[in-house]
Motif scaffolding. Structure first.
Motif, mmCIF file in Angstrom:
data_model
loop_
_atom_site.group_PDB
_atom_site.id
_atom_site.type_symbol
_atom_site.label_atom_id
_atom_site.label_comp_id
_atom_site.label_asym_id
_atom_site.label_seq_id
_atom_site.Cartn_x
_atom_site.Cartn_y
_atom_site.Cartn_z
ATOM 1 N N ARG A 15 43.232 40.232 34.996
ATOM 2 C CA ARG A 15 42.150 40.904 34.259
ATOM 3 C C ARG A 15 42.715 41.835 33.183
ATOM 4 O O ARG A 15 42.190 41.909 32.082
ATOM 5 C CB ARG A 15 41.251 41.675 35.217
ATOM 6 C CG ARG A 15 40.101 42.349 34.481
ATOM 7 C CD ARG A 15 38.981 42.803 35.346
ATOM 8 N NE ARG A 15 39.361 43.752 36.366
ATOM 9 C CZ ARG A 15 38.500 44.252 37.235
ATOM 10 N NH1 ARG A 15 37.231 43.892 37.209
ATOM 11 N NH2 ARG A 15 38.894 45.105 38.147
ATOM 12 N N THR A 18 44.968 39.464 30.221
ATOM 13 C CA THR A 18 44.442 38.293 29.516
ATOM 14 C C THR A 18 43.042 38.581 29.003
ATOM 15 O O THR A 18 42.308 39.366 29.575
ATOM 16 C CB THR A 18 44.408 37.048 30.436
ATOM 17 O OG1 THR A 18 43.578 37.315 31.548
ATOM 18 C CG2 THR A 18 45.787 36.671 30.904
ATOM 19 N N GLU A 19 42.729 37.912 27.924
ATOM 20 C CA GLU A 19 41.388 38.054 27.350
ATOM 21 C C GLU A 19 40.546 36.843 27.727
ATOM 22 O O GLU A 19 41.043 35.736 27.817
ATOM 23 C CB GLU A 19 41.480 38.147 25.831
ATOM 24 C CG GLU A 19 42.162 39.407 25.343
ATOM 25 C CD GLU A 19 42.221 39.461 23.818
ATOM 26 O OE1 GLU A 19 41.410 38.788 23.167
ATOM 27 O OE2 GLU A 19 43.103 40.168 23.313
ATOM 28 N N GLY A 20 39.286 37.073 27.939
ATOM 29 C CA GLY A 20 38.358 35.984 28.196
ATOM 30 C C GLY A 20 38.394 35.438 29.607
ATOM 31 O O GLY A 20 37.711 34.473 29.908
ATOM 32 N N VAL A 21 39.192 36.015 30.464
ATOM 33 C CA VAL A 21 39.233 35.583 31.861
ATOM 34 C C VAL A 21 38.449 36.590 32.676
ATOM 35 O O VAL A 21 38.751 37.774 32.678
ATOM 36 C CB VAL A 21 40.683 35.486 32.383
ATOM 37 C CG1 VAL A 21 40.692 35.118 33.853
ATOM 38 C CG2 VAL A 21 41.471 34.473 31.572
ATOM 39 N N ILE A 22 37.417 36.108 33.324
ATOM 40 C CA ILE A 22 36.573 37.001 34.113
ATOM 41 C C ILE A 22 36.974 36.855 35.573
ATOM 42 O O ILE A 22 36.810 35.797 36.175
ATOM 43 C CB ILE A 22 35.087 36.664 33.926
ATOM 44 C CG1 ILE A 22 34.706 36.808 32.454
ATOM 45 C CG2 ILE A 22 34.212 37.547 34.802
ATOM 46 C CD1 ILE A 22 33.341 36.277 32.114
ATOM 47 N N LYS A 79 48.701 30.696 27.548
ATOM 48 C CA LYS A 79 47.257 30.595 27.347
ATOM 49 C C LYS A 79 46.869 30.901 25.901
ATOM 50 O O LYS A 79 45.969 30.308 25.353
ATOM 51 C CB LYS A 79 46.546 31.533 28.302
ATOM 52 C CG LYS A 79 45.039 31.413 28.317
ATOM 53 C CD LYS A 79 44.485 32.372 29.350
ATOM 54 C CE LYS A 79 42.990 32.418 29.322
ATOM 55 N NZ LYS A 79 42.403 32.691 28.033
ATOM 56 N N ASN A 80 47.571 31.875 25.300
ATOM 57 C CA ASN A 80 47.230 32.307 23.935
ATOM 58 C C ASN A 80 47.922 31.475 22.944
ATOM 59 O O ASN A 80 48.332 30.855 22.396
ATOM 60 C CB ASN A 80 47.586 33.767 23.728
ATOM 61 C CG ASN A 80 46.741 34.672 24.611
ATOM 62 O OD1 ASN A 80 45.634 34.303 24.956
ATOM 63 N ND2 ASN A 80 47.269 35.795 24.992
#
Length: 80
Positions: A15, A18-22, A79-80
């Motif tokens: 959390r 990383t961005e966009g991972v809920i 991921k990015n």
């Protein structure tokens, strides 16, 4: 540590890093092994402890958190 603390730490790092991972570490609940039936027999004490290894081989290992952080950092870069 135990599986509960490991899972919470891992999800908290995902959390944070990383961005966009809920993900919701507060939704991870600690349970006793007998509460979750499994075909595999679980030991009474399965804490992740490296003291015996370190004293036997004279090696000082980094904390388990360090390795979780490395894994999440690598995953976030891919991921990015």
């Amino acid at each position: 540590t135990d599986r509960y603390a490991y899972a919470r730490y891992l999800i908290e790092q995902v959390r944070t890093k990383t961005e966009g991972v809920i993900v919701a570490p507060e939704n991870i609940l600690a349970i006793d092994s007998h509460t979750y039936p499994s075909l595999a027999k679980r030991p009474q004490n399965s804490l992740l402890d490296t003291q015996k290894f370190e004293s036997t081989f004279g090696i000082c290992l980094p904390s388990w958190q360090y390795h979780v952080d490395c894994m999440i950092d690598d995953w976030a870069r891919q991921k990015n």
